[in-house]
Design an enzyme around this catalytic site. Structure first.
Site, PDB file in Angstrom:
ATOM      1  N   GLU A 150      29.628  27.182  -2.872  1.00 44.51           N
ATOM      2  CA  GLU A 150      30.330  25.654  -2.448  1.00 44.51           C
ATOM      3  C   GLU A 150      31.757  25.839  -2.691  1.00 44.51           C
ATOM      4  O   GLU A 150      32.115  26.399  -3.635  1.00 44.51           O
ATOM      5  CB  GLU A 150      29.977  24.350  -3.309  1.00 44.51           C
ATOM      6  CG  GLU A 150      28.261  24.202  -3.043  1.00 44.51           C
ATOM      7  CD  GLU A 150      27.564  23.409  -3.874  1.00 44.51           C
ATOM      8  OE1 GLU A 150      28.311  23.164  -4.919  1.00 44.51           O
ATOM      9  OE2 GLU A 150      26.325  22.983  -3.714  1.00 44.51           O
ATOM     10  N   ASP A 166      20.195  23.863  -6.949  1.00 45.38           N
ATOM     11  CA  ASP A 166      18.878  23.378  -6.179  1.00 45.38           C
ATOM     12  C   ASP A 166      17.994  24.582  -6.387  1.00 45.38           C
ATOM     13  O   ASP A 166      16.733  24.206  -6.543  1.00 45.38           O
ATOM     14  CB  ASP A 166      19.328  23.457  -4.833  1.00 45.38           C
ATOM     15  CG  ASP A 166      19.895  22.173  -4.427  1.00 45.38           C
ATOM     16  OD1 ASP A 166      20.024  21.293  -5.270  1.00 45.38           O
ATOM     17  OD2 ASP A 166      20.009  21.846  -2.953  1.00 45.38           O
TER      18      ASP A 166
END
Length: 395
Positions: A150, A166
Site C-alpha cells: 500500500e 488481511d
C-alpha cells in the site's frame, strides 16, 4: 470485506498525514514531488512463474478510482454492474526471476498488487472495484498466489508499506530512495522466515488460518479476523484476555496518552458494568466503549471503532494495539513502548506475534493499528527520488 475496507481508509488517512508532513522543516523549500517517480520491481523470488503487477487506487488530483499503467498514466474505472462485470485488464508484465522492471508511480493512494502464474481477477460493481476476498472459498482468486503493498504519493512525499493486515503471503519488501540519496527498506523476512511463519501458526494451534492450493502448496495465511468469520479460529479466541482486562480496570485506571508529541494529552479509562468510560484531565467523559469481542480486537472495528477524529479514534487505536499485543494487563499506561513485552500473555494475537518475530527489522503491519508506537513496516520520504518493490525468495 471489513478489514479490507479499513485498510483502504488507512491509505486515505495516510494521504492526509502526508499533506501535513509536507510542511516539515527538514524538507527543502524548493523541493517538489514530481508527477511520477520511478518504481522498480526486482524479482528475487527464485520462481519461474510469470509475474503480473497492478497499480490500483485513487487519483489524488481528481478523486477518481482507477488504475495506472506502466507509464504512470491514470485510467478511471468504467461503470460496473450488478452482478459485477469484469474490470479492464490493468495488469503490467512484471520481471522474470533475476530481473527488474521500472515503471512510473503517479500521485496516487492505493495498492501495488502482484501475482505469480495467473492474473488476478478484478470485477466492478455499481459501487466500484471488487477486491480479492480469499476468505471466501468461491472467490475467483482463492487459488492464485498474490500479495500487495500500500502506498500514498502526494505533495507530502511517499509513504509505502508492506502489509499483512488481511493476510500473509508471497514475501516482498518495499523501498524508497530519499532526497539525500539514502535507500530505506522494510518488509524483508529473516532467512527461513517465510516457512517459519506457517510453522509457527501451526505450532500455536492456529494452523487453520493457512490456505493451500489444489496441489497442496501453501498460498497464504488469513488474518485472525477472517479466521473468526470463517470458523478457522474460535469466536472466543481473545475473550479470556478481554475478560481479565475488564476486571482489572473495574478497580484501576487505564491511562492512554495517544499522541507521542503531546505527552500532556491524557485520557483515563475505568470500567463500569459493560462500559469503559474515558475522561479527560478535567474529569469529563469524552467517549465510552462497550466490552469488545474477539472480532472487534482482531479487526480494530465494531466495539473498537476508530473514527478519524482527535479523541475516540486515537484512544481506540491505542486500545486495539494493547489488546492485540496483550500489554493492557502488564502496563496501565498505554501505549506500551517496550516491544519486549509484546505478545507475552498466553492469550494474544499469535498471527501478529509470529509475523513480527520473523521480520528482519521486527517491523510489520500485522493488524490495522500496528503503527501505534511506530512498529509498522513503513518507509517515507518527503522528497522521494525513486521507490521499489523487491519480490523475495520463498525459502
Amino acid at each position: 470485506m471489513r478489514i479490507r475496507t479499513r485498510v483502504l481508509a488507512i491509505a486515505a488517512a495516510a494521504a492526509t498525514v502526508a499533506g501535513l508532513l509536507s510542511t516539515h522543516a527538514d524538507r527543502p523549500a524548493d523541493a517538489a514531488v514530481p508527477a511520477t517517480i520511478p518504481f522498480t520491481i526486482t524479482n528475487n523470488s527464485g520462481r519461474g512463474d510469470a509475474v503480473y503487477i497492478y497499480n490500483l487506487g485513487t487519483n489524488l488530483t481528481t478523486g477518481q478510482q482507477g488504475w495506472a499503467d506502466a507509464a504512470g498514466t491514470f485510467h478511471a474505472w468504467p461503470p460496473g454492474g450488478n452482478p459485477p462485470t469484469p474490470a479492464p485488464d490493468a495488469s503490467i508484465a512484471g520481471p522474470a526471476n533475476g530481473q527488474s522492471r521500472t515503471i512510473q508511480l503517479p500521485k496516487f493512494s492505493g495498492r501495488i498488487y502482484f501475482s505469480y502464474g495467473q492474473k488476478i481477477v478484478f470485477k466492478l460493481t455499481t459501487g466500484g472495484l471488487v477486491q480479492p476476498a480469499v476468505q471466501n472459498p468461491s472467490d475467483p482468486n482463492r487459488n492464485i498466489l498474490f500479495n500487495w503493498s500500500e502506498y500514498t504519493l502526494n505533495d507530502g512525499g511517499l509513504f509505502i508499506n508492506s502489509t499483512q493486515v488481511d493476510l500473509f503471503s508471497a514475501p516482498y519488501a518495499v523501498s524508497v530512495r530519499t532526497g539525500g540519496g539514502a535507500t530505506l527498506t522494510t518488509g524483508h523476512l529473516k532467512p527461513g522466515g517465510y516457512n517459519a511463519v506457517y510453522n509457527g501458526l501451526r505450532n500455536a494451534g492456529w494452523g487453520n488460518l493457512v490456505q493451500t492450493g489444489p496441489d497442496g502448496s501453501v498460498l497464504r495465511a488469513l488474518a485472525p479476523l477472517y479466521g473468526v468469520e470463517t470458523g478457522a479460529l474460535p469466536a472466543n479466541a481473545m475473550d479470556d484476555y478481554i475478560n481479565r482486562v475488564w476486571s482489572k480496570y473495574s478497580s484501576q485506571t487505564l491511562t492512554v496518552t495517544p499522541f507521542g508529541d503531546q505527552p500532556n494529552t491524557k485520557y483515563f479509562g475505568r470500567v463500569s458494568g459493560s462500559t469503559m468510560n474515558f475522561t479527560n484531565s478535567s474529569g469529563a467523559v469524552v467517549t465510552s466503549f462497550q466490552k469488545p469481542d474477539s472480532a472487534s480486537v482482531f479487526g480494530c472495528f465494531k466495539f473498537l471503532d476508530a473514527p478519524n477524529d482527535q479523541v475516540r479514534g486515537p484512544i481506540s487505536r491505542t486500545l486495539c494495539a494493547g489488546y492485540n499485543r496483550s500489554t493492557l494487563l502488564t502496563n496501565p499506561n498505554q501505549p506500551d513502548p517496550n516491544d519486549a513485552g509484546f505478545y507475552q500473555d498466553a492469550v494474544t494475537n499469535r498471527y501478529a506475534k509470529t509475523i513480527h518475530a520473523q521480520m528482519a527489522d521486527g517491523k510489520a503491519y500485522a493488524f490495522a493499528f500496528d503503527d501505534v508506537g511506530n512498529h509498522e513496516s513503513l518507509v517515507h520520504d518527503g522528497n522521494p527520488q525513486a521507490a521499489g518493490l523487491i519480490l523475495d525468495p520463498f525459502n
